[in-house]
Design a protein around this motif. Structure first.
Motif, mmCIF file in Angstrom:
data_model
loop_
_atom_site.group_PDB
_atom_site.id
_atom_site.type_symbol
_atom_site.label_atom_id
_atom_site.label_comp_id
_atom_site.label_asym_id
_atom_site.label_seq_id
_atom_site.Cartn_x
_atom_site.Cartn_y
_atom_site.Cartn_z
ATOM 1 N N HIS A 46 24.613 73.110 -0.343
ATOM 2 C CA HIS A 46 24.172 73.109 1.058
ATOM 3 C C HIS A 46 22.661 73.092 1.261
ATOM 4 O O HIS A 46 22.199 72.991 2.388
ATOM 5 C CB HIS A 46 24.726 74.351 1.783
ATOM 6 N N GLY A 47 21.902 73.291 0.202
ATOM 7 C CA GLY A 47 20.448 73.380 0.335
ATOM 8 C C GLY A 47 20.000 74.818 0.537
ATOM 9 O O GLY A 47 20.822 75.706 0.773
ATOM 10 N N GLY A 48 18.707 75.032 0.401
ATOM 11 C CA GLY A 48 18.155 76.386 0.558
ATOM 12 C C GLY A 48 16.791 76.458 -0.089
ATOM 13 O O GLY A 48 16.316 75.474 -0.682
ATOM 14 N N SER A 49 16.159 77.609 0.037
ATOM 15 C CA SER A 49 14.801 77.764 -0.476
ATOM 16 C C SER A 49 14.686 78.929 -1.460
ATOM 17 O O SER A 49 15.283 79.983 -1.253
ATOM 18 C CB SER A 49 13.839 78.027 0.689
ATOM 19 N N TYR A 50 13.938 78.708 -2.519
ATOM 20 C CA TYR A 50 13.613 79.767 -3.477
ATOM 21 C C TYR A 50 12.129 80.110 -3.417
ATOM 22 O O TYR A 50 11.614 80.783 -4.299
ATOM 23 C CB TYR A 50 13.959 79.318 -4.901
ATOM 24 N N VAL A 51 11.440 79.603 -2.408
ATOM 25 C CA VAL A 51 9.991 79.817 -2.325
ATOM 26 C C VAL A 51 9.683 81.299 -2.098
ATOM 27 O O VAL A 51 10.208 81.902 -1.158
ATOM 28 C CB VAL A 51 9.374 78.975 -1.180
ATOM 29 N N THR A 52 8.883 81.873 -2.996
ATOM 30 C CA THR A 52 8.412 83.250 -2.790
ATOM 31 C C THR A 52 6.935 83.321 -3.171
ATOM 32 O O THR A 52 6.480 82.579 -4.049
ATOM 33 C CB THR A 52 9.156 84.296 -3.669
#
Ligand SMILES: Cc1cc2nc3c(=O)[nH]c(=O)nc-3n(C[C@H](O)[C@H](O)[C@H](O)COP(=O)(O)O)c2cc1C
Length: 169
Positions: free
Chosen positions: A147-153
């Protein structure tokens, strides 16, 4: 040092913005940099991965004094990724970093969605087959692939910030 980035769906842009703010460095896209950044100015280049290649790296290396490079992809970070990246990307003698960005299937063309879908098919199937034996981390990654998503931290920037802190620029 100036941070120059390329970003198709926004994850690399987000990292570049956070890094620039934390390190008090100018940040511009590769298009904005044209004519504004001189060939002698030290540059940290960040670009999204496309089939193992850091988008924009060749242009950046040709035009600017690139001192460090970072690829942003969807895969979890690992020593193998850095090894593959260093073989597939021409960045002579400069440190190479990798950051996990995310996956935004709705922001890319159907053909690119399909390419990624094919490239990640075996991983998806292996994760699906694990069923209830999946770890929470694997659950999260399968969800990202589907589904997509973000791992940006912000914390992920630590190795780059440490390296930048040791530079006399
Ligand atoms: C055609 C295509 C190929 C990709 N190839 C890779 C890849 O080889 N490795 C990887 O980790 N991610 C790959 N990705 C995922 C992107 O690198 C990832 O979504 C990245 O965070 C995008 O950054 P951006 O939002 O700055 O464009 C690919 C995405 C597309 C659309």
């Amino acid at each position: 040092m100036v941070i120059i980035y390329r970003s198709n769906t926004g994850f690399t842009k987000e990292y570049a913005g956070m890094l620039g703010k934390a390190e008090k460095l100018k940040v511009c896209s590769i298009a904005e940099a044209e004519g504004k950044i001189g060939p002698q100015e030290p540059v940290f280049f960040m670009g999204p991965l496309m089939a193992g290649h850091i988008s924009g790296i060749d242009q950046a290396v040709k035009r600017y004094a690139v001192k460090g490079v970072c690829g942003v992809g969807m895969s979890p970070p690992s020593p193998q990724i850095l090894e593959v990246l260093s073989k597939a990307n021409y960045a002579p003698g400069v440190p190479l970093f990798y950051l996990q960005g995310g996956w935004a299937p709705k922001k890319v063309s159907w053909i690119k969605r399909r390419m990624v879908g094919m490239a990640t098919k075996s991983i998806r199937e292996a994760l699906r087959d694990k069923g209830s034996r999946r770890t929470p981390e694997e659950d999260r990654y399968l969800d990202l692939l589907l589904h997509g998503g973000s791992y940006v931290t912000f914390e992920s920037l630590e190795p780059i910030r440490t390296w930048m802190g040791g530079l006399a620029l």
